[in-house]
Design a protein around this motif. Structure first.
Motif, short mmCIF file in Angstrom:
data_model
loop_
_atom_site.label_atom_id
_atom_site.label_comp_id
_atom_site.label_asym_id
_atom_site.label_seq_id
_atom_site.Cartn_x
_atom_site.Cartn_y
_atom_site.Cartn_z
N UNK A 76 57.85 58.98 56.99
CA UNK A 76 58.67 60.11 57.44
C UNK A 76 57.82 61.37 57.29
N UNK A 77 58.34 62.51 57.72
CA UNK A 77 57.60 63.78 57.56
C UNK A 77 56.15 63.63 58.01
N UNK A 78 55.98 63.14 59.24
CA UNK A 78 54.65 62.84 59.74
C UNK A 78 53.83 64.09 60.05
N UNK A 79 54.44 65.25 59.93
CA UNK A 79 53.71 66.50 60.14
C UNK A 79 53.30 67.17 58.84
N UNK A 80 53.58 66.54 57.70
CA UNK A 80 53.44 67.19 56.40
C UNK A 80 52.39 66.51 55.54
N UNK A 81 51.59 67.33 54.85
CA UNK A 81 50.63 66.85 53.86
C UNK A 81 50.91 67.54 52.52
N UNK A 109 44.51 68.30 58.81
CA UNK A 109 44.55 68.60 60.24
C UNK A 109 44.01 67.42 61.05
N UNK A 110 42.94 66.81 60.56
CA UNK A 110 42.35 65.67 61.27
C UNK A 110 43.33 64.51 61.35
N UNK A 111 44.25 64.44 60.38
CA UNK A 111 45.27 63.39 60.37
C UNK A 111 46.51 63.78 61.18
#
Length: 330
Positions: A76-81, A109-111
């Motif tokens: 989930x939260x595939x935009x979050x690191x 960012x690369x991910x």
């Protein structure tokens, strides 16, 4: 600076990282239990639920100057690191933390991640570091600790009896170690109730749970050398799981325990199930794990209900955690 993945089989570097982390916590969070080689190894190999982060070490010549962690969930939260950055106290304010942050941002960012967050202890240099790099504060939590020698079992029993009087429609089921596979699917909605816990201003989607993820959590914790004790509250008529609480006891240091999930499904609230579960767990641990001396828990500072339950059970404030978050776009 030389950035390298941290190899858990590289015992020399692992020992250096343990020393670095403990030196950092001695200054920033001196109440915290020290890291050990075993706990670091478990973080790298298993993490919370079999989604280990990327651990990075930075060297300046032969000197270890920073340890960083990049956490990227694929559930989930595939935009979050999420980032973790530690620098030895004697080497701070030399640019090592900033260099590690930039390295982790580039990796994120690369991910494909477009926003990132990090945590630190209130009163530590991490708060000023976050602000200086454009990470505003979004969340506050509190680490509390229960010292069991100070907890009256007679009081716990009285609180348990009072909770039982309000929860007559529910029964408790004790699970030690792994949850039987036949029960996992029915637990998903109950475990997902943790999404109702306050997040303050963090920009996050709800976590996505499945039977596989519940099993992965248990596998990770058991592989890490933790003994799991879970109480389920189940509705007597429907058999529906209504709430649960989990405590993990360290095998390496069996006097130390950690409160993991405590949650109650929204449709079953109002029956004092949170208090019932936590008091039942304390009575169980007094018999099953009598050597336990302390239990740590974390709650959002705005989670007034759970904090009230914890303080009634003798949990005491140890320190405040701060969460920061910003966009990685632009």
């Amino acid at each position: 600076m030389d950035f390298r993945p941290l190899d858990p089989d590289d015992l020399g570097t692992m020992k250096q990282v343990v020393d670095l982390e403990n030196a950092t916590e001695a200054v920033d969070g001196p109440w915290r239990h020290p890291m050990t080689l075993r706990t670091l190894d478990a973080e790298i190999r298993w993490a919370w639920d079999l989604e280990p982060g990327r651990h990075v070490v930075a060297f300046d010549g032969d000197t270890l100057v920073s340890h960083g962690v990049l956490e990227l969930t694929e559930r989930d939260n595939l935009d979050l690191a999420w980032f973790g950055i530690s620098v030895p106290p004697e080497l701070r304010r030399r640019g090592y933390g900033t260099a590690m942050l930039r390295h982790l941002e580039e990796e994120a960012r690369a991910a494909g991640r477009t926003k990132a967050g990090a945590f630190c202890w209130d009163g530590s240099p991490g708060a000023d570091f976050a602000a200086a790099h454009g990470y505003p504060k979004r969340f506050q939590s509190v680490n509390r600790r229960q010292h069991l020698e100070d907890v009256s079992l007679a009081k716990v029993r009285a609180l348990y009896d009072a909770a039982v009087a309000s929860a007559g429609d529910y029964e408790l089921v004790l699970v030690k170690g792994r949850t039987p596979p036949s029960m996992l699917e029915s637990m998903v909605d109950m475990v997902a109730a943790i999404n109702d816990a306050p997040l303050d201003d963090l920009d996050m989607e709800d976590e996505v749970f499945s039977a596989e993820r519940v099993a992965a959590y248990e596998t990770a914790q058991l592989n890490a050398g933790l003994r799991l004790h879970r109480y389920l509250a189940r509705h007597r008529t429907t058999g529906e799981p209504a709430g649960n609480t989990v405590v993990a006891v360290e095998e390496e240091r069996p006097q130390i325990a950690h409160q993991h999930d405590t949650s109650v499904v929204a449709t079953h609230r109002g029956h004092r199930l949170g208090l019932l579960l936590k008091t039942a767990m304390l009575l169980h641990l007094a018999e099953a794990e009598p050597q336990v001396r302390s239990i740590d828990t974390f709650n959002a500072e705005s989670n007034d209900h759970m904090i009230a339950v914890n303080e009634d059970l003798g949990y005491r404030w140890m320190g405040r955690g701060l969460g920061f978050q910003r966009s990685l776009v632009g």
